[in-house]
Design a protein around this motif. Structure first.
Motif, PDB file in Angstrom:
ATOM      1  N   ALA A   2      10.157  77.176  15.024  1.00  0.00           N
ATOM      2  CA  ALA A   2       8.848  77.250  14.229  1.00  0.00           C
ATOM      3  C   ALA A   2       7.736  77.411  15.553  1.00  0.00           C
ATOM      4  CB  ALA A   2       8.303  76.104  13.229  1.00  0.00           C
ATOM      5  N   ASN A   3       6.069  78.023  15.354  1.00  0.00           N
ATOM      6  CA  ASN A   3       5.094  78.560  16.179  1.00  0.00           C
ATOM      7  C   ASN A   3       5.683  78.541  17.451  1.00  0.00           C
ATOM      8  OD1 ASN A   3       3.353  77.394  13.878  1.00  0.00           O
ATOM      9  ND2 ASN A   3       4.656  75.630  14.223  1.00  0.00           N
ATOM     10  N   GLU A   4       6.963  79.411  17.541  1.00  0.00           N
ATOM     11  CA  GLU A   4       6.915  79.984  19.396  1.00  0.00           C
ATOM     12  C   GLU A   4       6.201  80.515  19.211  1.00  0.00           C
ATOM     13  OE1 GLU A   4      10.865  82.258  21.028  1.00  0.00           O
ATOM     14  OE2 GLU A   4      11.256  81.508  19.060  1.00  0.00           O
ATOM     15  N   LEU A   5       5.701  79.988  20.929  1.00  0.00           N
ATOM     16  CA  LEU A   5       4.972  81.677  21.844  1.00  0.00           C
ATOM     17  C   LEU A   5       5.403  82.708  22.268  1.00  0.00           C
ATOM     18  CD1 LEU A   5       2.225  82.147  22.713  1.00  0.00           C
ATOM     19  CD2 LEU A   5       3.256  81.595  24.536  1.00  0.00           C
ATOM     20  N   VAL A  52       8.761  77.062  27.620  1.00  0.00           N
ATOM     21  CA  VAL A  52      10.047  77.774  28.720  1.00  0.00           C
ATOM     22  C   VAL A  52      10.895  78.447  27.196  1.00  0.00           C
ATOM     23  CG1 VAL A  52      11.681  77.211  29.836  1.00  0.00           C
ATOM     24  CG2 VAL A  52       9.645  75.362  29.701  1.00  0.00           C
ATOM     25  N   TRP A  53      11.363  79.443  28.304  1.00  0.00           N
ATOM     26  CA  TRP A  53      12.535  80.369  26.928  1.00  0.00           C
ATOM     27  C   TRP A  53      13.842  80.283  27.883  1.00  0.00           C
ATOM     28  CZ3 TRP A  53       7.114  81.458  27.742  1.00  0.00           C
ATOM     29  CH2 TRP A  53       6.222  81.116  26.787  1.00  0.00           C
ATOM     30  N   PHE A  54      15.013  80.502  27.350  1.00  0.00           N
ATOM     31  CA  PHE A  54      15.812  80.340  28.059  1.00  0.00           C
ATOM     32  C   PHE A  54      16.297  81.677  27.683  1.00  0.00           C
ATOM     33  CE2 PHE A  54      14.317  76.402  27.081  1.00  0.00           C
ATOM     34  CZ  PHE A  54      14.625  75.868  28.382  1.00  0.00           C
ATOM     35  N   PHE A  55      17.278  82.090  28.304  1.00  0.00           N
ATOM     36  CA  PHE A  55      18.043  83.082  28.684  1.00  0.00           C
ATOM     37  C   PHE A  55      19.590  83.353  28.548  1.00  0.00           C
ATOM     38  CE2 PHE A  55      13.602  84.426  28.287  1.00  0.00           C
ATOM     39  CZ  PHE A  55      13.897  85.205  26.969  1.00  0.00           C
ATOM     40  N   ASP A  56      20.662  84.200  28.365  1.00  0.00           N
ATOM     41  CA  ASP A  56      22.011  83.505  28.994  1.00  0.00           C
ATOM     42  C   ASP A  56      21.788  85.107  29.405  1.00  0.00           C
ATOM     43  OD1 ASP A  56      21.899  86.597  27.026  1.00  0.00           O
ATOM     44  OD2 ASP A  56      23.673  85.399  25.728  1.00  0.00           O
ATOM     45  N   SER A  57      23.417  85.957  30.150  1.00  0.00           N
ATOM     46  CA  SER A  57      22.906  86.472  30.875  1.00  0.00           C
ATOM     47  C   SER A  57      23.285  88.230  30.492  1.00  0.00           C
ATOM     48  CB  SER A  57      24.836  86.090  32.141  1.00  0.00           C
ATOM     49  OG  SER A  57      25.611  86.671  31.232  1.00  0.00           O
ATOM     50  N   ALA A  58      23.125  87.781  29.119  1.00  0.00           N
ATOM     51  CA  ALA A  58      23.341  89.827  28.564  1.00  0.00           C
ATOM     52  C   ALA A  58      21.789  89.045  28.050  1.00  0.00           C
ATOM     53  CB  ALA A  58      23.572  89.602  27.321  1.00  0.00           C
ATOM     54  N   LEU A  62      17.562  82.075  24.415  1.00  0.00           N
ATOM     55  CA  LEU A  62      18.953  81.324  23.726  1.00  0.00           C
ATOM     56  C   LEU A  62      17.993  79.836  22.884  1.00  0.00           C
ATOM     57  CD1 LEU A  62      22.334  80.879  25.509  1.00  0.00           C
ATOM     58  CD2 LEU A  62      22.049  82.544  23.478  1.00  0.00           C
ATOM     59  N   ASN A  63      16.919  79.855  23.702  1.00  0.00           N
ATOM     60  CA  ASN A  63      16.651  78.407  22.740  1.00  0.00           C
ATOM     61  C   ASN A  63      14.616  78.777  23.337  1.00  0.00           C
ATOM     62  OD1 ASN A  63      15.985  75.443  21.932  1.00  0.00           O
ATOM     63  ND2 ASN A  63      17.546  75.009  22.659  1.00  0.00           N
ATOM     64  N   TYR A  64      13.891  77.614  23.330  1.00  0.00           N
ATOM     65  CA  TYR A  64      13.107  77.676  22.990  1.00  0.00           C
ATOM     66  C   TYR A  64      12.569  76.033  23.304  1.00  0.00           C
ATOM     67  CZ  TYR A  64       7.351  77.986  22.345  1.00  0.00           C
ATOM     68  OH  TYR A  64       6.488  78.002  22.105  1.00  0.00           O
ATOM     69  N   LEU A  65      10.481  76.270  24.185  1.00  0.00           N
ATOM     70  CA  LEU A  65      10.941  74.903  24.007  1.00  0.00           C
ATOM     71  C   LEU A  65       9.420  74.375  24.457  1.00  0.00           C
ATOM     72  CD1 LEU A  65      11.294  71.249  24.240  1.00  0.00           C
ATOM     73  CD2 LEU A  65      10.844  72.219  27.184  1.00  0.00           C
ATOM     74  N   GLN A  66       8.595  73.917  23.586  1.00  0.00           N
ATOM     75  CA  GLN A  66       7.049  73.849  23.701  1.00  0.00           C
ATOM     76  C   GLN A  66       6.482  72.219  24.250  1.00  0.00           C
ATOM     77  OE1 GLN A  66       4.201  72.614  21.735  1.00  0.00           O
ATOM     78  NE2 GLN A  66       2.988  72.967  23.292  1.00  0.00           N
ATOM     79  N   ARG A  67       6.088  72.161  24.679  1.00  0.00           N
ATOM     80  CA  ARG A  67       5.619  70.792  25.683  1.00  0.00           C
ATOM     81  C   ARG A  67       4.421  70.132  26.067  1.00  0.00           C
ATOM     82  NH1 ARG A  67       9.057  67.004  27.486  1.00  0.00           N
ATOM     83  NH2 ARG A  67      11.127  67.842  26.784  1.00  0.00           N
ATOM     84  N   ASP A  68       3.792  69.896  25.666  1.00  0.00           N
ATOM     85  CA  ASP A  68       1.934  69.471  25.558  1.00  0.00           C
ATOM     86  C   ASP A  68       2.031  68.223  27.103  1.00  0.00           C
ATOM     87  OD1 ASP A  68       1.085  70.846  23.217  1.00  0.00           O
ATOM     88  OD2 ASP A  68       0.968  68.670  22.129  1.00  0.00           O
ATOM     89  N   LEU A  69       1.482  68.867  27.652  1.00  0.00           N
ATOM     90  CA  LEU A  69       1.583  67.809  29.315  1.00  0.00           C
ATOM     91  C   LEU A  69      -0.641  68.089  29.387  1.00  0.00           C
ATOM     92  CD1 LEU A  69       2.975  70.361  31.688  1.00  0.00           C
ATOM     93  CD2 LEU A  69       3.595  68.682  30.285  1.00  0.00           C
ATOM     94  N   GLY A  70      -0.871  66.092  29.388  1.00  0.00           N
ATOM     95  CA  GLY A  70      -1.822  65.284  29.488  1.00  0.00           C
ATOM     96  C   GLY A  70      -2.224  65.963  30.934  1.00  0.00           C
ATOM     97  N   LEU A  71      -3.325  64.696  30.997  1.00  0.00           N
ATOM     98  CA  LEU A  71      -3.998  64.800  32.891  1.00  0.00           C
ATOM     99  C   LEU A  71      -2.905  64.396  33.692  1.00  0.00           C
ATOM    100  CD1 LEU A  71      -6.865  64.532  34.403  1.00  0.00           C
ATOM    101  CD2 LEU A  71      -6.761  62.282  33.834  1.00  0.00           C
ATOM    102  N   ASN A  72      -2.480  65.072  34.698  1.00  0.00           N
ATOM    103  CA  ASN A  72      -1.796  64.693  35.731  1.00  0.00           C
ATOM    104  C   ASN A  72      -0.195  64.578  35.165  1.00  0.00           C
ATOM    105  OD1 ASN A  72      -3.083  64.929  37.623  1.00  0.00           O
ATOM    106  ND2 ASN A  72      -4.149  62.612  37.352  1.00  0.00           N
ATOM    107  N   ASP A  73      -0.311  65.016  33.992  1.00  0.00           N
ATOM    108  CA  ASP A  73       1.211  65.449  33.334  1.00  0.00           C
ATOM    109  C   ASP A  73       2.964  66.156  34.132  1.00  0.00           C
ATOM    110  OD1 ASP A  73       1.159  63.046  31.655  1.00  0.00           O
ATOM    111  OD2 ASP A  73       1.000  64.345  30.105  1.00  0.00           O
ATOM    112  N   GLN A  74       3.488  65.678  34.220  1.00  0.00           N
ATOM    113  CA  GLN A  74       4.831  66.005  34.237  1.00  0.00           C
ATOM    114  C   GLN A  74       6.176  67.019  34.145  1.00  0.00           C
ATOM    115  OE1 GLN A  74       6.213  64.989  39.102  1.00  0.00           O
ATOM    116  NE2 GLN A  74       4.223  63.628  38.766  1.00  0.00           N
TER     117      GLN A  74
END
Length: 244
Positions: A2-5, A52-58, A62-74
């Protein structure tokens, strides 16, 4: 998801994701690492979103990740948690949550690292090099040298970073004086796909062609290929790779 960019939307907005090789299997697992550099460059608008998007060799997503990063976050992400037993590509972009505009025609490419952890203890890493492209593009000749005594352990990783078209091209086995020892066409690589190909798969007669020379080179050119990776895969499970 849901809400994937959509990855094309990120490219259109001027923040094209950078693409790297992804490998998760019984020998190697991949970790991607990023720092919220907007904390430094946009101090009044320091919050960011990692996509972040993930693709197989073809090239299948296969997957997607969204993560909020604050001040100086890693972000330190073990991709095997999201894509176990997958080799292909990973693409990441950082977007400022507010306060950033780009001049028309400009782009900001995300900088990040991938660490490749051998299950036998070795670690190798690569920084991003190429941005995902919406349109096809030509690939200039890329060449890398290898040690002849490790020809059986050597090979290349080819990544297609174009959303629009397959990657294609040619491979050449060269002596260091520039002599072409052998040449062949490459198998087509789907959009956002990748292939890990050993030197012997490319050139089964490589050992005889190289002869007594201490080193040899592989050269690749064509269309839609990111700068290749050279690699060595050792019998004890250790794995190393380097950008051309």
């Amino acid at each position: 998801m849901a809400n994937e960019l959509n990855i094309r939307t990120a490219v259109e907005r001027g923040y094209p994701p950078a693409v790297l090789y992804l490998r998760n299997d019984d020998i190697v697992v991949t970790e991607v690492c990023a720092f919220n550099y907007f904390s430094i460059f946009l101090k009044d608008h320091a919050e960011a979103e990692a996509h972040v998007w993930f693709f197989d060799s073809a090239g299948r997503q296969l997957n997607y990740l969204q993560r909020d990063l604050g001040l100086n976050d890693q972000l330190q992400l073990k991709t095997s948690d999201l894509c176990p037993n997958v080799s292909g590509t990973v693409a990441m972009t950082l977007l400022p949550k507010s306060g950033a505009t780009l001049r028309p025609g400009k782009k900001v490419t995300t900088g990040y690292y991938a660490q490749y952890h051998s299950r036998h203890g070795a670690i190798t890493l690569s920084h991003e090099r190429e941005a995902v492209a919406a349109a096809p593009f030509p690939t200039p000749a890329w060449m890398q040298t290898y040690l002849s005594r490790l020809v059986a352990e050597s090979g290349v990783i080819l990544v297609n970073c174009c959303l629009a078209q397959e990657a294609c091209g040619n491979a050449k086995l060269r002596a260091l004086d520039g002599t072409v020892l052998a040449e062949r066409s490459l198998p087509n690589i789907p959009a956002m796909g990748a292939q890990r190909i050993s030197t012997f798969e490319l050139f089964p007669d490589a050992r005889r062609l190289i002869g007594s020379a201490e080193t040899f080179a592989l050269e690749f050119s064509g269309a839609n290929l990111a700068s290749p990776f050279s690699y060595y895969q050792f019998a004890n499970g250790k794995f190393s790779l380097h950008h051309f």
